[in-house]
Design a protein around this motif. Structure first.
Motif, PDB file in Angstrom:
ATOM      1  N   ILE A  36     -15.815 -55.820 -31.059  1.00 36.01           N
ATOM      2  CA  ILE A  36     -15.672 -54.394 -31.377  1.00 36.01           C
ATOM      3  C   ILE A  36     -15.216 -53.671 -30.120  1.00 36.01           C
ATOM      4  O   ILE A  36     -15.817 -53.826 -29.056  1.00 36.01           O
ATOM      5  N   HIS A  37     -14.161 -52.873 -30.270  1.00 36.19           N
ATOM      6  CA  HIS A  37     -13.693 -51.992 -29.197  1.00 36.19           C
ATOM      7  C   HIS A  37     -14.009 -50.565 -29.641  1.00 36.19           C
ATOM      8  O   HIS A  37     -13.585 -50.144 -30.716  1.00 36.19           O
ATOM      9  N   VAL A  38     -14.769 -49.843 -28.827  1.00 36.54           N
ATOM     10  CA  VAL A  38     -15.140 -48.460 -29.148  1.00 36.54           C
ATOM     11  C   VAL A  38     -14.176 -47.539 -28.402  1.00 36.54           C
ATOM     12  O   VAL A  38     -13.961 -47.706 -27.203  1.00 36.54           O
ATOM     13  N   LEU A  39     -13.611 -46.577 -29.115  1.00 37.94           N
ATOM     14  CA  LEU A  39     -12.636 -45.654 -28.528  1.00 37.94           C
ATOM     15  C   LEU A  39     -12.956 -44.223 -28.919  1.00 37.94           C
ATOM     16  O   LEU A  39     -13.185 -43.932 -30.097  1.00 37.94           O
ATOM     17  N   HIS A  40     -12.977 -43.340 -27.915  1.00 37.95           N
ATOM     18  CA  HIS A  40     -13.053 -41.895 -28.176  1.00 37.95           C
ATOM     19  C   HIS A  40     -11.866 -41.257 -27.486  1.00 37.95           C
ATOM     20  O   HIS A  40     -11.605 -41.526 -26.308  1.00 37.95           O
ATOM     21  N   VAL A  41     -11.157 -40.405 -28.208  1.00 38.49           N
ATOM     22  CA  VAL A  41      -9.992 -39.726 -27.657  1.00 38.49           C
ATOM     23  C   VAL A  41     -10.277 -38.234 -27.568  1.00 38.49           C
ATOM     24  O   VAL A  41     -10.541 -37.594 -28.582  1.00 38.49           O
ATOM     25  N   ASN A  42     -10.232 -37.711 -26.331  1.00 39.21           N
ATOM     26  CA  ASN A  42     -10.360 -36.267 -26.135  1.00 39.21           C
ATOM     27  C   ASN A  42      -9.053 -35.603 -26.518  1.00 39.21           C
ATOM     28  O   ASN A  42      -7.990 -36.017 -26.050  1.00 39.21           O
ATOM     29  N   GLN A  43      -9.143 -34.584 -27.344  1.00 37.97           N
ATOM     30  CA  GLN A  43      -7.958 -33.786 -27.656  1.00 37.97           C
ATOM     31  C   GLN A  43      -7.440 -33.177 -26.364  1.00 37.97           C
ATOM     32  O   GLN A  43      -8.232 -32.794 -25.502  1.00 37.97           O
ATOM     33  N   PRO A  44      -6.125 -33.050 -26.215  1.00 39.27           N
ATOM     34  CA  PRO A  44      -5.609 -32.383 -25.013  1.00 39.27           C
ATOM     35  C   PRO A  44      -6.129 -30.942 -24.952  1.00 39.27           C
ATOM     36  O   PRO A  44      -6.350 -30.306 -25.982  1.00 39.27           O
ATOM     37  N   ILE A  45      -6.330 -30.469 -23.740  1.00 41.03           N
ATOM     38  CA  ILE A  45      -6.764 -29.082 -23.566  1.00 41.03           C
ATOM     39  C   ILE A  45      -5.631 -28.170 -24.011  1.00 41.03           C
ATOM     40  O   ILE A  45      -4.472 -28.365 -23.618  1.00 41.03           O
ATOM     41  N   VAL A 105     -12.885 -44.025 -23.106  1.00 46.82           N
ATOM     42  CA  VAL A 105     -12.715 -42.588 -23.329  1.00 46.82           C
ATOM     43  C   VAL A 105     -11.397 -42.216 -22.675  1.00 46.82           C
ATOM     44  O   VAL A 105     -11.174 -42.510 -21.499  1.00 46.82           O
ATOM     45  N   THR A 106     -10.522 -41.596 -23.430  1.00 46.12           N
ATOM     46  CA  THR A 106      -9.208 -41.228 -22.894  1.00 46.12           C
ATOM     47  C   THR A 106      -8.751 -39.911 -23.488  1.00 46.12           C
ATOM     48  O   THR A 106      -9.363 -39.400 -24.425  1.00 46.12           O
ATOM     49  N   ASP A 107      -7.691 -39.363 -22.944  1.00 47.65           N
ATOM     50  CA  ASP A 107      -7.106 -38.117 -23.441  1.00 47.65           C
ATOM     51  C   ASP A 107      -5.863 -38.420 -24.263  1.00 47.65           C
ATOM     52  O   ASP A 107      -5.193 -39.431 -24.035  1.00 47.65           O
ATOM     53  N   GLY A 108      -5.558 -37.539 -25.178  1.00 49.57           N
ATOM     54  CA  GLY A 108      -4.334 -37.679 -25.958  1.00 49.57           C
ATOM     55  C   GLY A 108      -4.524 -37.132 -27.356  1.00 49.57           C
ATOM     56  O   GLY A 108      -5.540 -36.528 -27.679  1.00 49.57           O
ATOM     57  N   HIS A 109      -3.504 -37.344 -28.156  1.00 47.71           N
ATOM     58  CA  HIS A 109      -3.590 -36.958 -29.560  1.00 47.71           C
ATOM     59  C   HIS A 109      -4.252 -38.129 -30.288  1.00 47.71           C
ATOM     60  O   HIS A 109      -3.729 -39.248 -30.280  1.00 47.71           O
ATOM     61  N   PRO A 110      -5.424 -37.897 -30.874  1.00 44.88           N
ATOM     62  CA  PRO A 110      -6.250 -38.998 -31.383  1.00 44.88           C
ATOM     63  C   PRO A 110      -5.534 -40.020 -32.256  1.00 44.88           C
ATOM     64  O   PRO A 110      -5.637 -41.224 -32.007  1.00 44.88           O
ATOM     65  N   ALA A 111      -4.813 -39.587 -33.268  1.00 42.87           N
ATOM     66  CA  ALA A 111      -4.178 -40.557 -34.168  1.00 42.87           C
ATOM     67  C   ALA A 111      -3.198 -41.450 -33.421  1.00 42.87           C
ATOM     68  O   ALA A 111      -3.194 -42.669 -33.601  1.00 42.87           O
ATOM     69  N   GLU A 112      -2.393 -40.838 -32.559  1.00 39.90           N
ATOM     70  CA  GLU A 112      -1.397 -41.616 -31.817  1.00 39.90           C
ATOM     71  C   GLU A 112      -2.073 -42.620 -30.882  1.00 39.90           C
ATOM     72  O   GLU A 112      -1.650 -43.777 -30.781  1.00 39.90           O
ATOM     73  N   VAL A 113      -3.134 -42.187 -30.198  1.00 38.51           N
ATOM     74  CA  VAL A 113      -3.836 -43.081 -29.268  1.00 38.51           C
ATOM     75  C   VAL A 113      -4.533 -44.209 -30.029  1.00 38.51           C
ATOM     76  O   VAL A 113      -4.484 -45.370 -29.614  1.00 38.51           O
ATOM     77  N   ILE A 114      -5.167 -43.893 -31.138  1.00 37.69           N
ATOM     78  CA  ILE A 114      -5.845 -44.914 -31.946  1.00 37.69           C
ATOM     79  C   ILE A 114      -4.843 -45.979 -32.387  1.00 37.69           C
ATOM     80  O   ILE A 114      -5.089 -47.185 -32.246  1.00 37.69           O
ATOM     81  N   LEU A 115      -3.710 -45.549 -32.896  1.00 42.46           N
ATOM     82  CA  LEU A 115      -2.700 -46.498 -33.365  1.00 42.46           C
ATOM     83  C   LEU A 115      -2.134 -47.323 -32.206  1.00 42.46           C
ATOM     84  O   LEU A 115      -1.979 -48.542 -32.321  1.00 42.46           O
ATOM     85  N   ARG A 116      -1.853 -46.676 -31.090  1.00 41.38           N
ATOM     86  CA  ARG A 116      -1.292 -47.382 -29.936  1.00 41.38           C
ATOM     87  C   ARG A 116      -2.282 -48.402 -29.367  1.00 41.38           C
ATOM     88  O   ARG A 116      -1.940 -49.548 -29.138  1.00 41.38           O
ATOM     89  N   ARG A 117      -3.547 -47.972 -29.179  1.00 41.52           N
ATOM     90  CA  ARG A 117      -4.546 -48.872 -28.601  1.00 41.52           C
ATOM     91  C   ARG A 117      -4.861 -50.040 -29.544  1.00 41.52           C
ATOM     92  O   ARG A 117      -5.074 -51.153 -29.092  1.00 41.52           O
ATOM     93  N   SER A 118      -4.871 -49.799 -30.843  1.00 45.25           N
ATOM     94  CA  SER A 118      -5.122 -50.898 -31.786  1.00 45.25           C
ATOM     95  C   SER A 118      -4.040 -51.960 -31.663  1.00 45.25           C
ATOM     96  O   SER A 118      -4.327 -53.155 -31.714  1.00 45.25           O
ATOM     97  N   GLN A 119      -2.823 -51.532 -31.468  1.00 39.75           N
ATOM     98  CA  GLN A 119      -1.711 -52.473 -31.306  1.00 39.75           C
ATOM     99  C   GLN A 119      -1.789 -53.180 -29.950  1.00 39.75           C
ATOM    100  O   GLN A 119      -1.643 -54.400 -29.874  1.00 39.75           O
ATOM    101  N   GLU A 120      -2.052 -52.414 -28.885  1.00 40.57           N
ATOM    102  CA  GLU A 120      -2.122 -52.996 -27.543  1.00 40.57           C
ATOM    103  C   GLU A 120      -3.239 -54.036 -27.434  1.00 40.57           C
ATOM    104  O   GLU A 120      -3.094 -55.026 -26.723  1.00 40.57           O
ATOM    105  N   MET A 121      -4.343 -53.797 -28.114  1.00 37.59           N
ATOM    106  CA  MET A 121      -5.479 -54.717 -28.034  1.00 37.59           C
ATOM    107  C   MET A 121      -5.416 -55.826 -29.082  1.00 37.59           C
ATOM    108  O   MET A 121      -6.292 -56.687 -29.124  1.00 37.59           O
TER     109      MET A 121
END
Length: 165
Positions: A36-45, A105-121
């Motif tokens: 299991i990889h846990v991911l939280h994405v902070n919305q950009p300020i 924990v990272t910054d970005g637009h959540p959907a885009e980061v979730i999709l990108r990280r799922s592919q990268e991992m």
């Protein structure tokens, strides 16, 4: 032939429903042996927040420190929630926690980061909670809709629990 699930990306928004979704991710991981990889994405300020910070925090170093503290606070909240969640497990069930191989924990637009990280991992499954249900009980939330629409791997959207769950 069945496709094996070996790697699950659990995306959390730190809401109450995210704990319910983690329960499902943990159950699938236990059944399949997946990590299991846990991911939280902070919305950009927002631009408004940036302007407000510049108005009231004149020192650039202090502004940078405030932004870093935002990450620290989210990491702290995530660590506390993870500890509380896993503390409820006993015996063999407690071993599921060992299957959590990363917490990010990272910054970005959540959907885009979730999709990108799922592919990268190389994840085989994305698990996230639906947003609180609205009047029609079908409200998924913008992030869940975007991930579901664009994901190239199976995606489990866990509905908001009912009052008796």
């Amino acid at each position: 032939m069945k496709q094996m699930i070996t790697s699950i990306l659990f995306a959390t928004d730190l809401s109450a429903n995210s704990t319910h979704a983690l329960r499902h991710a943990a159950s699938i991981a236990q059944a399949t042996g997946a990590e299991i990889h846990v991911l939280h994405v902070n919305q950009p300020i927002s631009d408004d927040a940036k302007i407000t910070m510049e108005m009231f925090i004149l020192n650039e170093e202090t502004r940078r420190t405030a932004t870093e503290r935002r990450h620290e606070m989210v990491r702290k909240i995530l660590a506390e929630r993870q500890a509380n969640f896993w503390a409820r497990f006993e015996g063999d069930d407690a071993k599921i926690r060992d299957q959590v191989t990363s917490i990010e924990v990272t910054d970005g637009h959540p959907a885009e980061v979730i999709l990108r990280r799922s592919q990268e991992m190389g994840c085989d499954l994305i698990v996230l909670g639906a947003h609180d249900h609205g009047f029609s009980h079908t409200f998924l939330g913008t992030v869940a809709k975007r991930v579901l629409r664009r994901s190239k791997i199976p995606t489990l959207i866990v509905p908001h629990p009912t009052d008796d769950e």
